[in-house]
Design a protein around this motif. Structure first.
Motif, mmCIF file in Angstrom:
data_model
loop_
_atom_site.group_PDB
_atom_site.id
_atom_site.type_symbol
_atom_site.label_atom_id
_atom_site.label_comp_id
_atom_site.label_asym_id
_atom_site.label_seq_id
_atom_site.Cartn_x
_atom_site.Cartn_y
_atom_site.Cartn_z
ATOM 1 N N SER A 49 8.341 -11.236 -15.742
ATOM 2 C CA SER A 49 9.056 -12.970 -16.771
ATOM 3 C C SER A 49 8.875 -14.052 -15.650
ATOM 4 N N ALA A 94 12.885 -8.738 -18.949
ATOM 5 C CA ALA A 94 11.827 -9.720 -19.939
ATOM 6 C C ALA A 94 11.694 -10.313 -20.537
ATOM 7 N N SER A 99 9.473 -15.073 -21.414
ATOM 8 C CA SER A 99 7.404 -15.439 -21.062
ATOM 9 C C SER A 99 6.757 -16.845 -21.080
#
Length: 138
Positions: A49, A94, A99
């Motif tokens: 991430s 994540a 992202s």
């Protein structure tokens, strides 16, 4: 408006949170200079991430890792385990953290706060190299 884009590859990192601000600054140097604009970062992985947080005290990164480990790791109900016991927790972390990031560019530089840095969250025990698409809108 002009758009510039490149994909950078980060070297493999250990599990945890890592400051990658300098790598992003390096990528910006290879793009045409812009006085004012937007920088968009997108990581092309489902088990890592991007986030922005404290850039001075490394214990913040340790605390972040400990917190996300506490809430996501070692759950007996995970079904997606054939890629390893760290895989499903990595997907969850994540998703929680995200992202992509958008950062203003002012006077040709990222307009981050004094104590802000860009984090790569590596959520796998052995995640490998990570690719980030760096897009500059000017």
């Amino acid at each position: 408006m002009a758009i510039y884009q490149e994909t950078i590859t980060l070297s493999p990192k250990s599990r945890g949170f890592h400051l990658i601000t300098s790598e992003i600054e390096q990528a910006l140097l290879s793009m045409p200079s812009t006085e004012t604009g937007l920088l968009h970062l997108f990581i092309k992985h489902t088990s890592a991430s991007l986030s922005i947080n404290e850039n001075a005290d490394p214990t913040v990164r340790e605390d972040m890792e400990n917190f996300y480990t506490d809430i996501a790791d070692d759950k007996s109900y995970y079904i997606h385990t054939y890629e390893g016991s760290d895989d499903m927790p990595a997907h969850i972390k994540a998703s929680l953290l995200g992202s992509s990031l958008t950062i203003p560019i002012t006077h040709g530089k990222m307009n981050l706060g004094t104590w802000q840095g860009i984090y790569l969250g590596e959520h796998r025990d052995h995640g490998g190299s990570r690719r980030i698409v760096v897009t500059l809108y000017s």
